[in-house]
Design a protein around this motif. Structure first.
Motif, PDB file in Angstrom:
ATOM      1  N   ARG A   1      16.758  18.093   7.213  1.00 25.57           N
ATOM      2  CA  ARG A   1      16.962  18.557   8.478  1.00 25.57           C
ATOM      3  C   ARG A   1      16.996  17.704   9.510  1.00 25.57           C
ATOM      4  O   ARG A   1      16.072  16.513   9.140  1.00 25.57           O
ATOM      5  N   ARG A   2      17.453  17.894  10.788  1.00 28.76           N
ATOM      6  CA  ARG A   2      17.164  16.863  11.908  1.00 28.76           C
ATOM      7  C   ARG A   2      16.340  17.699  12.863  1.00 28.76           C
ATOM      8  O   ARG A   2      16.276  18.615  13.143  1.00 28.76           O
ATOM      9  N   THR A   3      15.424  16.741  13.287  1.00 29.51           N
ATOM     10  CA  THR A   3      14.478  17.261  14.405  1.00 29.51           C
ATOM     11  C   THR A   3      15.176  17.051  15.751  1.00 29.51           C
ATOM     12  O   THR A   3      16.353  16.746  15.812  1.00 29.51           O
ATOM     13  N   SER A   4      14.380  17.505  16.870  1.00 28.88           N
ATOM     14  CA  SER A   4      14.855  17.437  18.285  1.00 28.88           C
ATOM     15  C   SER A   4      15.385  16.071  18.501  1.00 28.88           C
ATOM     16  O   SER A   4      16.187  15.912  19.222  1.00 28.88           O
ATOM     17  N   GLY A   5      14.681  15.122  18.038  1.00 27.65           N
ATOM     18  CA  GLY A   5      14.823  13.769  18.392  1.00 27.65           C
ATOM     19  C   GLY A   5      15.853  12.970  17.509  1.00 27.65           C
ATOM     20  O   GLY A   5      16.024  11.945  17.466  1.00 27.65           O
ATOM     21  N   ASN A   6      16.532  13.759  16.467  1.00 28.85           N
ATOM     22  CA  ASN A   6      17.567  13.247  15.540  1.00 28.85           C
ATOM     23  C   ASN A   6      17.007  12.581  14.523  1.00 28.85           C
ATOM     24  O   ASN A   6      17.692  11.529  13.850  1.00 28.85           O
ATOM     25  N   GLN A   7      15.751  12.835  14.017  1.00 24.58           N
ATOM     26  CA  GLN A   7      15.175  12.269  12.941  1.00 24.58           C
ATOM     27  C   GLN A   7      15.137  12.883  11.581  1.00 24.58           C
ATOM     28  O   GLN A   7      15.089  14.276  11.747  1.00 24.58           O
ATOM     29  N   ARG A   8      15.375  12.349  10.652  1.00 22.83           N
ATOM     30  CA  ARG A   8      15.470  13.159   9.110  1.00 22.83           C
ATOM     31  C   ARG A   8      14.358  13.666   8.860  1.00 22.83           C
ATOM     32  O   ARG A   8      13.139  12.758   8.829  1.00 22.83           O
TER      33      ARG A   8
ATOM     34  N   MET B   1       0.907  -1.214   0.149  1.00 19.50           N
ATOM     35  CA  MET B   1      -0.227   0.072   0.115  1.00 19.50           C
ATOM     36  C   MET B   1       0.877   1.012  -0.088  1.00 19.50           C
ATOM     37  O   MET B   1       1.822   1.494   0.844  1.00 19.50           O
ATOM     38  N   SER B   2       0.544   2.202  -0.903  1.00 17.18           N
ATOM     39  CA  SER B   2       1.465   3.229  -1.109  1.00 17.18           C
ATOM     40  C   SER B   2       0.933   4.351  -0.155  1.00 17.18           C
ATOM     41  O   SER B   2      -0.147   4.552   0.402  1.00 17.18           O
ATOM     42  N   THR B   3       1.952   5.107   0.496  1.00 11.94           N
ATOM     43  CA  THR B   3       1.767   6.311   1.456  1.00 11.94           C
ATOM     44  C   THR B   3       1.227   7.459   0.476  1.00 11.94           C
ATOM     45  O   THR B   3       2.058   7.912  -0.488  1.00 11.94           O
ATOM     46  N   LYS B   4       0.178   7.876   0.948  1.00 11.11           N
ATOM     47  CA  LYS B   4      -0.246   9.132   0.295  1.00 11.11           C
ATOM     48  C   LYS B   4       0.082  10.238   1.200  1.00 11.11           C
ATOM     49  O   LYS B   4      -0.339  10.395   2.305  1.00 11.11           O
ATOM     50  N   LEU B   5       0.889  11.291   0.822  1.00 13.31           N
ATOM     51  CA  LEU B   5       1.366  12.362   1.327  1.00 13.31           C
ATOM     52  C   LEU B   5       0.493  13.606   1.681  1.00 13.31           C
ATOM     53  O   LEU B   5      -0.458  13.752   0.538  1.00 13.31           O
ATOM     54  N   SER B   6       0.139  14.080   2.808  1.00 12.81           N
ATOM     55  CA  SER B   6      -0.741  15.116   2.971  1.00 12.81           C
ATOM     56  C   SER B   6      -0.347  16.282   2.163  1.00 12.81           C
ATOM     57  O   SER B   6       0.801  16.524   2.249  1.00 12.81           O
ATOM     58  N   PRO B   7      -1.147  16.769   1.799  1.00 11.76           N
ATOM     59  CA  PRO B   7      -0.696  18.264   0.653  1.00 11.76           C
ATOM     60  C   PRO B   7      -0.354  19.352   1.694  1.00 11.76           C
ATOM     61  O   PRO B   7       0.347  20.226   1.155  1.00 11.76           O
ATOM     62  N   ARG B   8      -0.616  19.198   2.880  1.00  8.99           N
ATOM     63  CA  ARG B   8      -0.164  20.354   3.781  1.00  8.99           C
ATOM     64  C   ARG B   8       1.011  19.960   4.263  1.00  8.99           C
ATOM     65  O   ARG B   8       1.627  20.961   5.023  1.00  8.99           O
ATOM     66  N   ALA B   9       1.614  18.777   4.194  1.00  9.48           N
ATOM     67  CA  ALA B   9       2.925  18.442   4.792  1.00  9.48           C
ATOM     68  C   ALA B   9       4.004  19.065   4.060  1.00  9.48           C
ATOM     69  O   ALA B   9       3.961  18.786   3.049  1.00  9.48           O
ATOM     70  N   LYS B  10       4.614  19.974   4.692  1.00  7.62           N
ATOM     71  CA  LYS B  10       5.800  20.346   4.128  1.00  7.62           C
ATOM     72  C   LYS B  10       7.247  19.726   4.053  1.00  7.62           C
ATOM     73  O   LYS B  10       8.093  19.894   3.230  1.00  7.62           O
ATOM     74  N   GLU B  11       7.232  18.670   5.209  1.00  7.43           N
ATOM     75  CA  GLU B  11       8.406  17.922   5.219  1.00  7.43           C
ATOM     76  C   GLU B  11       7.657  16.355   5.306  1.00  7.43           C
ATOM     77  O   GLU B  11       6.472  16.227   5.836  1.00  7.43           O
ATOM     78  N   ILE B  12       8.689  15.294   4.960  1.00  3.36           N
ATOM     79  CA  ILE B  12       8.141  14.111   4.805  1.00  3.36           C
ATOM     80  C   ILE B  12       9.485  13.282   5.622  1.00  3.36           C
ATOM     81  O   ILE B  12      10.523  14.009   5.787  1.00  3.36           O
ATOM     82  N   THR B  13       8.960  12.022   6.279  1.00  7.38           N
ATOM     83  CA  THR B  13      10.110  11.305   7.114  1.00  7.38           C
ATOM     84  C   THR B  13      10.766  10.434   5.890  1.00  7.38           C
ATOM     85  O   THR B  13      10.470  10.270   4.685  1.00  7.38           O
ATOM     86  N   VAL B  14      11.808   9.755   6.704  1.00  6.04           N
ATOM     87  CA  VAL B  14      12.712   9.108   5.685  1.00  6.04           C
ATOM     88  C   VAL B  14      11.854   7.686   5.193  1.00  6.04           C
ATOM     89  O   VAL B  14      11.890   7.336   4.030  1.00  6.04           O
ATOM     90  N   GLY B  15      11.078   7.141   6.013  1.00  6.39           N
ATOM     91  CA  GLY B  15       9.977   6.258   5.608  1.00  6.39           C
ATOM     92  C   GLY B  15       9.031   6.676   4.542  1.00  6.39           C
ATOM     93  O   GLY B  15       8.954   5.798   3.741  1.00  6.39           O
TER      94      GLY B  15
END
Length: 181
Positions: free
Chosen positions: A40-47, A1-15
């Motif tokens: 960019r890295r979040t405060s939790g060091n996620q991309r 199943m493909s991930t549909k990105l929210s049109p409002r999301a300006k950033e996406i995760t590595v997954g």
């Protein structure tokens, strides 16, 4: 199943980027280490990647499928603007960078297709047939590799530039000897 990105999301995760682009997360991290994409890295060091990274990844994958080296891909991607999302004109401009390279690759592939049997027996991969098409491995004095294929390509390039070539005459003599035998 493909991930549909929210049109409002300006950033996406590595997954999300991996699933949406069809590229493994490890490959995305590699592209980042190589300077092909940025996060960019979040405060939790996620991309977190900007949405336009999807286009960059598609461009990288397409370029790789065409045989373009990563170093060259990096050079061309550096031509994209940093201060805004690249638009259609930006992508068209950098895609045009491949035109000459692709033309050369197409010419080389056509030459290989058209002369494959000669190439295999031209002194680099001694076949029994070499005694006819390359007696006494005469082409070895021209250098390593498939000399007829390489020299024909060099000769065609020189002829296009208006320069003659003695190598093509040598190749013609070798072909005439083969025909006589």
């Amino acid at each position: 199943m493909s991930t549909k990105l929210s049109p409002r999301a300006k950033e996406i995760t590595v997954g999300e980027l991996a699933e949406r682009s069809g590229v493994a997360p490890s490959a995305l991290r590699f592209y980042e280490r190589e300077g092909l994409i940025q996060s960019r890295r979040t405060s939790g060091n996620q991309r977190r990647y900007t949405r336009d990274t999807l286009r960059r990844v598609a461009f990288i994958r397409t370029s790789q499928r065409l045989g373009i080296p990563l170093a060259r891909i990096r050079e061309v991607l550096a031509l994209l603007p940093d201060d805004r999302t690249p638009d259609r004109a930006d992508w068209a401009r950098i895609s045009a960078c491949w035109q000459a390279d692709l033309d050369q690759r197409i010419t080389a592939l056509q030459r290989l297709r058209d002369h494959l049997s000669d190439c295999i027996g031209c002194g680099c991969l001694s076949l029994d047939r070499c005694a006819l098409s390359n007696p006494y491995d005469e082409l070895a004095s021209h250098g390593p590799g498939p000399r007829r294929l390489l020299e024909d390509g060099e000769n065609e390039e020189q002829e296009e530039e208006g320069e003659g070539s003695r190598a093509s005459e040598g190749n013609q003599v070798g072909r005439e000897r083969s025909a006589e035998a």
